[in-house]
Design a protein around this motif. Sequence first.
Motif, PDB file in Angstrom:
ATOM      1  N   UNK A  90       0.829  -1.202   0.000  1.00  0.00           N
ATOM      2  CA  UNK A  90       0.000   0.000   0.000  1.00  0.00           C
ATOM      3  C   UNK A  90       0.866   1.257   0.000  1.00  0.00           C
ATOM      4  N   UNK A  91       1.911   1.235   0.785  1.00  0.00           N
ATOM      5  CA  UNK A  91       2.755   2.432   0.864  1.00  0.00           C
ATOM      6  C   UNK A  91       3.490   2.674  -0.446  1.00  0.00           C
ATOM      7  N   UNK A  92       3.683   1.629  -1.220  1.00  0.00           N
ATOM      8  CA  UNK A  92       4.315   1.790  -2.527  1.00  0.00           C
ATOM      9  C   UNK A  92       3.321   2.264  -3.585  1.00  0.00           C
ATOM     10  N   UNK A  93       2.050   1.956  -3.377  1.00  0.00           N
ATOM     11  CA  UNK A  93       1.040   2.360  -4.368  1.00  0.00           C
ATOM     12  C   UNK A  93       0.929   3.876  -4.461  1.00  0.00           C
ATOM     13  N   UNK A 143       2.838   6.311  -4.473  1.00  0.00           N
ATOM     14  CA  UNK A 143       3.725   6.996  -5.412  1.00  0.00           C
ATOM     15  C   UNK A 143       3.196   7.044  -6.835  1.00  0.00           C
ATOM     16  N   UNK A 144       2.765   5.905  -7.327  1.00  0.00           N
ATOM     17  CA  UNK A 144       2.394   5.796  -8.737  1.00  0.00           C
ATOM     18  C   UNK A 144       0.946   6.175  -9.000  1.00  0.00           C
ATOM     19  N   UNK A 162       0.037   8.674 -11.735  1.00  0.00           N
ATOM     20  CA  UNK A 162       0.294   8.194 -13.093  1.00  0.00           C
ATOM     21  C   UNK A 162      -0.833   7.296 -13.593  1.00  0.00           C
ATOM     22  N   UNK A 163      -1.566   6.707 -12.681  1.00  0.00           N
ATOM     23  CA  UNK A 163      -2.603   5.764 -13.084  1.00  0.00           C
ATOM     24  C   UNK A 163      -3.954   6.412 -13.326  1.00  0.00           C
ATOM     25  N   UNK A 193      -6.914   3.462 -17.238  1.00  0.00           N
ATOM     26  CA  UNK A 193      -6.483   2.244 -17.918  1.00  0.00           C
ATOM     27  C   UNK A 193      -7.610   1.223 -17.839  1.00  0.00           C
ATOM     28  N   UNK A 195      -9.734  -1.615 -16.715  1.00  0.00           N
ATOM     29  CA  UNK A 195      -9.668  -2.189 -15.378  1.00  0.00           C
ATOM     30  C   UNK A 195     -10.614  -3.360 -15.255  1.00  0.00           C
ATOM     31  N   UNK A 196     -10.222  -4.431 -15.892  1.00  0.00           N
ATOM     32  CA  UNK A 196     -11.012  -5.655 -15.816  1.00  0.00           C
ATOM     33  C   UNK A 196     -10.893  -6.217 -14.422  1.00  0.00           C
TER      34      UNK A 196
END
Lengths: 244, 244
Positions: free
Chosen positions: B212-215, B217-218, B221-222, B226, B228-229
């Motif tokens: 979660x803590x890494x999510x 950041x990005x 950008x998302x 995109x 999302x199936x």
Amino acid sequence: MTARSTTDTTRDIPEATVARLPVYLRALISLADRNIAVCSSEELAAAAGVNSAKLRKDLSYLGSYGTRGVGYDVDYLRYQIAREIGGTQEWPVVIVGIGNLGHALASFSGFRSRGFRIVALLDADASLHGKEVAGIAVRPFDELAAIVAEQQVAIGVISVPAPAAQDVADAMVQAGVSSILNFAPVVLSVPPGVDVRKVDLSIELQILAYHESRKAHTEAADLDGMPSGRVNSVSGAAAPEVSA
Amino acid sequence: MTARSTTDTTRDIPEATVARLPVYLRALISLADRNIAVCSSEELAAAAGVNSAKLRKDLSYLGSYGTRGVGYDVDYLRYQIAREIGGTQEWPVVIVGIGNLGHALASFSGFRSRGFRIVALLDADASLHGKEVAGIAVRPFDELAAIVAEQQVAIGVISVPAPAAQDVADAMVQAGVSSILNFAPVVLSVPPGVDVRKVDLSIELQILAYHESRKAHTEAADLDGMPSGRVNSVSGAAAPEVSA
DNA sequence: TAGATTGTTAATCGATTAACAATC
DNA sequence: TAGATTGTTAATCGATTAACAATC
């Protein structure tokens, strides 16, 4: 094509290593409690139930936090691991499904002490509403979205019966939860970007039973007393993640 | 050097496969409940949350139970897997530590339906003795050895606080238990031949928190939507075993 | 300097996956 | 026979482990 953020300080750490970092952290805390200031990889590995080669390899993904010829400073390494796994911040968590298991989870002190704060207990059963469990009032499931938004909840725990689990997961995702710990014995469908980890109590027993049924055969052969030292056992749940 | 028994019909099945067999079994039961008599590897894999190549590879360790061009007979495959993982017999189980979690485990219907029978609930706390939990009376911890011997108990569940866990494990091993499911957040030491699996609730949350803590950041950008199936998620706890 | 212990390399092992020949 | 789907092979990937050079 969803480019990675440029702030990519994140060396990517193998999943198997990530799953062991909390174990190392716990071992370090235990050493610190015993006023041990420095430890070798051998000692820490023993406390964590792994071999020292694996421990050193794991730690090498974080950086070089030891001193050759000496070992690791317990407090320093503890801080570095805590930082890496996000243990320095507090994570608000909601639990949905306050049956026997939800009750036990809500009362579990280990969450709080590891940086998780239970901000709400939800259940669809109106007869539970307002009841307090572990000092927290049970609220209607309908309030999920509002609570998640208001308290910035990223992590949800599902402890409802199997047939309700997918609906709860859908509602959590809809509300903005992006990490789910699922105790219901079902395969959840979630969109990409949402992580699910599953704890499946019967499956754990079934795996033990499998090995148990195989032991019976060789039992006789083992009767001639072989050396029977003790072995530190760790078999943490190292589960593969889901959804990129 | 502890020679293997000669009755070695047991093709040895990889650990990762063993951990998935109960998932397949559950998926087959679900299909059978919906009156589906035959399924392809693709369908069964979807129900189990894995890809079909992995499913077929896993099943190939058991034998050839499918029909090319057709698929698998649900009842037949279900029986074969149940037989393989020892699900055709009943396993007596003791639970030690009847706090909130032990209470939840004792009440969990999933055990019974998967071939586990809880033969005793034990606790050191005398104030609990005689109390009934899920229709079973709580008994003194001292009675462990007698119960294990009398009921041929091979599997024990530990749901006591961390400081007591090692003592309970020692007593279980002493009494003859050779498979332990441990919920206490400690590394247990057991002699070779004893299997331990560990379910560690905080560690599961800590692993989620790491990702979660890494999510964060990005995230930005998302935002460009995109596709999302949905993705079937399984992340069972596939834990390494312990002690040969 | 001599002894100890880390961090890293390279070998090994096990698990996953795609592809396809076998075969219903 | 034509179409479908298994069971298996081989390539790839990731995790573990032993060994040791670097270095305190």
